[in-house]
Design an enzyme around this catalytic site. Structure first.
Site, PDB file in Angstrom:
ATOM      1  N   HIS A 174       0.029  -9.540   1.453  1.00  0.00           N
ATOM      2  CA  HIS A 174       0.835  -8.876   0.939  1.00  0.00           C
ATOM      3  C   HIS A 174       0.875  -9.285  -0.616  1.00  0.00           C
ATOM      4  O   HIS A 174       0.310 -10.454  -1.307  1.00  0.00           O
ATOM      5  CB  HIS A 174       2.058  -8.881   0.963  1.00  0.00           C
ATOM      6  CG  HIS A 174       2.554  -7.605   0.719  1.00  0.00           C
ATOM      7  ND1 HIS A 174       3.319  -7.709  -0.753  1.00  0.00           N
ATOM      8  CD2 HIS A 174       3.088  -6.248   1.051  1.00  0.00           C
ATOM      9  CE1 HIS A 174       3.299  -5.910  -0.958  1.00  0.00           C
ATOM     10  NE2 HIS A 174       3.542  -5.466   0.247  1.00  0.00           N
TER      11      HIS A 174
ATOM     12  N   ASP B 173       9.172  -4.683   0.290  1.00  0.00           N
ATOM     13  CA  ASP B 173       7.916  -3.204   0.254  1.00  0.00           C
ATOM     14  C   ASP B 173       6.952  -3.790   1.466  1.00  0.00           C
ATOM     15  O   ASP B 173       7.018  -2.509   1.852  1.00  0.00           O
ATOM     16  CB  ASP B 173       6.348  -3.836  -0.873  1.00  0.00           C
ATOM     17  CG  ASP B 173       5.355  -2.747  -1.414  1.00  0.00           C
ATOM     18  OD1 ASP B 173       6.336  -1.373  -0.724  1.00  0.00           O
ATOM     19  OD2 ASP B 173       4.539  -2.904  -0.457  1.00  0.00           O
TER      20      ASP B 173
END
Ligand SMILES: C=CC1=C(C)c2cc3[nH]c(cc4nc(cc5[nH]c(cc1n2)c(C)c5CCC(=O)O)C(CCC(=O)O)=C4C)c(C)c3C=C
Ligand code: FES
Ligand SMILES: [Fe+2]
Length: 389
Positions: free
Chosen positions: A195, A348
């Site tokens: 990520h 997120d």
């Protein structure tokens, strides 16, 4: 003054209005989505160490001992307890993993409530594999709270069948016999090693530590990414963890524009069988023999502080070993803990999970090429059938 009321007096109608507002607020604040923070956990107190080690060493998903696992696991746990208790005493009497996980969970849910209001309110539930609060407790609490959807969020960024896999198998075992009508629907976030915000968070933490190295050593400082090792037997079965750790390391170095020499090394071997190397301490010794003088150590597979960072890295390697072999400078990068970029990464990841609408990844449903563990076969079959958005 006669005739006027102090400000805190309530009239009958203002009282009923306030009660209604509280009631409405309570209804709308009722959590809808549970974020299950899955991790191994650590002993809160030294008295919990034996049970903790026993639970680890008898978990066949975590480690496969050559014979009589229950007896051998018990024996290893007993023998290991005094040494491990001493280490926990030296880091303040217990593992801080629960406190960090709760802080991370609270901040994550706060952020999710603002960036993903349609799935909120969100509430986190800690589900540890080897200590309280266990998986079962998380599900009981979600059931009491009337949670509609539970996201099973592994807090290991890189997937291993020994860690995340073991936790998913434990959840399956619990739900196979306890899946009550009120239980939430499930979806899973099993890995997130690449990520971009996780990568940025590590890169920032490393930059901060590099700044503290003297000008003389800065350029030649070796960045040692240190991850918990695995038995070679697990690696050769095809476990994804080594390559996923490598993926994080490569992206972090790209983010740092390959500013320094770097190396991935492995720590925390347990027992006499062969484990994946090079080992962190031996790598430091090897580099010192080659004339290297300065190191920054990065715990790349841990998201919060615990015994492996606070004792093994800080005390055993950065202090005792470094002094013994004459390292000039050595600094340990903090774990992500509650770094704002890390919390943004967590939020997120969950938001993307909702938007994508894939309840279980194809990678999770696939097995290691040499998987012979019946728990994995039963559990993955079950996740394939139940998980849905
Ligand atoms: C017995 C085999 C073990 C395997 C395989 C293993 C893999 C593994 N572990 C982590 C992360 C952590 N492990 C921690 C402690 C710990 N791990 C083992 C054993 C195995 N781990 C033991 C026996 C212990 C207890 C401490 C000790 O006896 O040395 C911790 C610390 C938890 C805390 O203190 O809060 C973490 C974190 C990973 C990522 C991993 C493989 C992917
Ligand atoms: S051991 Fe990896 S899927 Fe079973
Ligand atoms: Fe471990």
């Amino acid at each position: 003054m006669l005739g006027s009321k102090p400000a805190f007096f309530l009239t009958a109608e203002s009282l009923s209005c306030s009660l209604m507002k509280i009631a409405v607020r309570n209804v709308s604040n009722k959590p809808k989505t549970g974020i299950v923070m899955m991790n191994m956990g650590g002993p809160q107190k030294v008295e919990h160490v034996y049970n903790y080690l026993h639970n680890i060493m008898t978990d066949r998903d975590m480690i496969q001992l050559p014979f009589a696992q229950d007896h051998m696991g018990k024996w290893i746990a007993k023998r290991r307890t005094p040494e491990v208790q001493k280490k926990y005493e030296e880091i303040g009497g217990g593992s801080p993993i629960l406190d960090w996980t709760n802080k991370q969970g609270e901040l994550l849910c706060e952020k999710l409530n603002s960036i993903s209001p349609s799935t909120g309110p969100h509430k986190h539930y800690v589900a540890f594999r080897y200590v309280h609060p266990f998986t079962e407790e998380a599900f009981e609490n979600m059931s009491k709270d009337g949670i509609k959807h539970a996201v099973l969020f592994s807090q290991y960024p890189q997937y291993s069948c020994a860690t995340s896999g073991s936790s998913y198998n434990a959840i399956y075992k619990h739900l196979k016999t306890n899946n009550k009508p009120g239980y939430p629907k499930l979806s899973i976030i099993d890995r997130w090693s690449t990520h971009p915000l996780l990568v940025q968070c590590f890169a920032n933490l490393i930059k901060d530590e590099l700044k503290k190295i003297s000008e003389k050593n800065k350029k030649d400082t070796i960045i040692l990414f240190s991850a918990h090792s695995l038995p070679l037997k697990t690696v050769n079965r095809g476990d994804a963890y080594p390559s996923e750790v490598g993926a994080t390391v490569n992206l972090v170095m790209k983010e740092l524009n390959y500013c320094n020499p770097y190396q991935l090394v492995w720590q925390s071997k347990v027992g006499p069988l062969p484990w994946l190397g090079p080992f962190t301490d031996e790598a430091i010794e090897g580099y010192v023999k080659q004339g290297k003088k300065s190191f920054v150590i990065v715990p790349i597979a841990f998201v919060n502080e615990h015994i492996e960072t606070l004792h093994e890295l800080d005390i055993e390697y950065c202090k005792e070993l470094a002094e013994k072999i004459g390292v000039e400078e050595i600094r340990r990068v903090p774990a992500p803990n509650i770094h704002p970029l890390f919390i943004s990464a967590l939020a997120d990841i969950v938001k993307n999970h909702f938007e994508k609408g894939v309840a279980v990844s194809a990678k999770f449903l696939n097995h290691c090429p040499h998987c012979v563990n019946p728990n994995c076969y039963e559990s993955k079959k079950w996740y394939r059938s139940i998980a849905s958005f």
